[in-house]
Design a protein around this motif. Sequence first.
Motif, short mmCIF file in Angstrom:
data_model
loop_
_atom_site.label_atom_id
_atom_site.label_comp_id
_atom_site.label_asym_id
_atom_site.label_seq_id
_atom_site.Cartn_x
_atom_site.Cartn_y
_atom_site.Cartn_z
N SER A 14 0.83 -1.21 0.00
CA SER A 14 0.00 0.00 0.00
C SER A 14 0.86 1.26 0.00
CB SER A 14 -0.93 0.00 1.22
OG SER A 14 -1.78 -1.13 1.20
N VAL A 15 1.95 1.24 0.78
CA VAL A 15 2.86 2.39 0.81
C VAL A 15 3.52 2.60 -0.55
CG1 VAL A 15 4.97 3.32 1.83
CG2 VAL A 15 3.26 2.21 3.29
N LEU A 16 3.97 1.51 -1.17
CA LEU A 16 4.59 1.61 -2.50
C LEU A 16 3.58 2.12 -3.53
CD1 LEU A 16 6.67 -1.71 -2.65
CD2 LEU A 16 7.51 0.61 -2.26
N SER A 17 2.36 1.66 -3.43
CA SER A 17 1.32 2.13 -4.35
C SER A 17 1.05 3.62 -4.18
CB SER A 17 0.03 1.33 -4.11
OG SER A 17 -1.03 1.84 -4.91
N LEU A 18 1.03 4.08 -2.93
CA LEU A 18 0.81 5.49 -2.67
C LEU A 18 1.95 6.33 -3.22
CD1 LEU A 18 -0.82 7.75 -1.34
CD2 LEU A 18 0.40 7.27 0.80
N LEU A 19 3.19 5.90 -2.98
CA LEU A 19 4.35 6.63 -3.50
C LEU A 19 4.33 6.68 -5.03
CD1 LEU A 19 7.28 5.36 -1.24
CD2 LEU A 19 6.27 7.64 -1.27
N PHE A 143 -2.33 6.97 -21.33
CA PHE A 143 -1.81 5.91 -20.48
C PHE A 143 -1.65 6.32 -19.01
CE2 PHE A 143 0.11 3.26 -24.12
CZ PHE A 143 -0.96 2.41 -24.07
N PRO A 144 -1.12 7.52 -18.69
CA PRO A 144 -1.01 7.86 -17.26
C PRO A 144 -2.36 8.03 -16.59
CG PRO A 144 -0.41 9.73 -18.63
CD PRO A 144 -0.51 8.55 -19.53
N LEU A 145 -3.37 8.49 -17.33
CA LEU A 145 -4.71 8.59 -16.76
C LEU A 145 -5.28 7.20 -16.47
CD1 LEU A 145 -6.22 11.41 -19.02
CD2 LEU A 145 -5.04 11.62 -16.82
N VAL A 146 -5.04 6.27 -17.40
CA VAL A 146 -5.49 4.89 -17.18
C VAL A 146 -4.77 4.28 -15.97
CG1 VAL A 146 -5.52 2.57 -18.17
CG2 VAL A 146 -6.09 4.54 -19.60
N SER A 147 -3.46 4.55 -15.86
CA SER A 147 -2.68 4.02 -14.74
C SER A 147 -3.22 4.52 -13.40
CB SER A 147 -1.21 4.42 -14.90
OG SER A 147 -0.44 3.97 -13.81
N LEU A 148 -3.45 5.83 -13.30
CA LEU A 148 -3.97 6.38 -12.04
C LEU A 148 -5.38 5.87 -11.77
CD1 LEU A 148 -2.70 10.08 -12.38
CD2 LEU A 148 -1.86 8.32 -10.81
N GLY A 149 -6.18 5.69 -12.83
CA GLY A 149 -7.52 5.15 -12.65
C GLY A 149 -7.50 3.72 -12.13
N LEU A 150 -6.58 2.91 -12.62
CA LEU A 150 -6.47 1.53 -12.14
C LEU A 150 -6.05 1.48 -10.67
CD1 LEU A 150 -4.71 -0.12 -15.23
CD2 LEU A 150 -7.07 -0.49 -14.47
N VAL A 151 -5.12 2.35 -10.30
CA VAL A 151 -4.69 2.38 -8.89
C VAL A 151 -5.85 2.82 -7.99
CG1 VAL A 151 -3.14 3.51 -7.26
CG2 VAL A 151 -2.27 2.76 -9.47
N ALA A 180 -1.30 -1.15 -14.06
CA ALA A 180 -0.97 0.27 -13.88
C ALA A 180 0.52 0.51 -14.09
CB ALA A 180 -1.38 0.72 -12.47
N GLY A 181 1.36 -0.41 -13.59
CA GLY A 181 2.80 -0.27 -13.80
C GLY A 181 3.17 -0.37 -15.27
N ILE A 182 2.50 -1.27 -16.00
CA ILE A 182 2.76 -1.39 -17.43
C ILE A 182 2.35 -0.11 -18.16
CG2 ILE A 182 2.10 -2.65 -19.52
CD1 ILE A 182 1.84 -5.15 -17.78
N CYS A 183 1.21 0.47 -17.77
CA CYS A 183 0.75 1.72 -18.40
C CYS A 183 1.71 2.87 -18.11
CB CYS A 183 -0.65 2.07 -17.90
SG CYS A 183 -1.96 1.02 -18.55
N PRO A 224 8.18 0.71 -11.62
CA PRO A 224 8.62 -0.42 -10.79
C PRO A 224 8.01 -0.42 -9.40
CG PRO A 224 10.41 1.16 -11.09
CD PRO A 224 9.32 1.54 -12.04
N LEU A 225 7.68 0.76 -8.86
CA LEU A 225 7.02 0.80 -7.55
C LEU A 225 5.64 0.14 -7.63
CD1 LEU A 225 7.88 4.40 -6.25
CD2 LEU A 225 8.85 2.22 -5.52
N GLN A 226 4.91 0.43 -8.70
CA GLN A 226 3.59 -0.19 -8.87
C GLN A 226 3.72 -1.69 -9.07
OE1 GLN A 226 2.36 2.28 -12.14
NE2 GLN A 226 0.98 3.50 -10.87
N MET A 227 4.74 -2.11 -9.80
CA MET A 227 4.92 -3.54 -10.04
C MET A 227 5.35 -4.27 -8.77
SD MET A 227 6.67 -3.64 -13.82
CE MET A 227 5.79 -2.99 -15.25
#
Length: 253
Positions: A14-19, A143-151, A180-183, A224-227
Amino acid sequence: MVDNRYATALVIGSVLSLLASVYLSVAVGTRHWYQYRSMPASNDVKNGSDLHALKGAFIEEDVSEKTYSEALFRLNGTIGLWWRCILVPEETQWYRHPEPKMVTDCQAFTLPQQFETKYKLPGNSSSEEDLLRTYLWRCRFLFPLVSLGLVFLGALIGVCACLCRSITPTLFVGFLHLLAGICSLATVCCFLAGIDLLHRASESADWMNYSLGWSLYLALVSSPLQMMAAALFIWAARSHRKNYTRMTAYRVA
């Protein structure tokens, strides 16, 4: 009941996802993805007039890609996903001063500009359409909007899982973070590929000096943080499920 190991993995994930979300959000909202370094302009009236006209065209809403690209190349520009900026003298007749005061002039890309068609010759609508640059330009915006939406969706599912006291949905949260990391990584790749193709199509590519900006590195770090967060979520969910299955089988036996 969740084992301490799995609970620790969920907290770290969760911390990594937030960062990662903070890094990507800052990267998207800033303009330092790519930076250009121009040669000092000569102090003559003709050159000063040309640069002043270039600055005036740069701030127009319907400016062509060729015009704002030339301004970025010649006026120490920086470009991001949503912003483009140039460094210009504060005085109109800057060439009369040996060291004019420089200010940053920024303009946001409009929504039509984010989805505009690119051409083999930048800014020339009569030339052949460049499909590759067109879709790279659009993808680096989406892609960054999709990434943030997935998170964000993963966070909602995680909250619901906590309220239901179940770790099973965490597996799906992990897959969302992996996508999200891939995006996020695809955003950086699309941006760099699009800029490289623009340089190849530009006539000014021979004398340009450019470098990557810190905003791009933030976006690159977020991937990589998301992954890693995804790996922790998936490991915790699968390990907890196996452990729970073994305990159930043992009690039945």
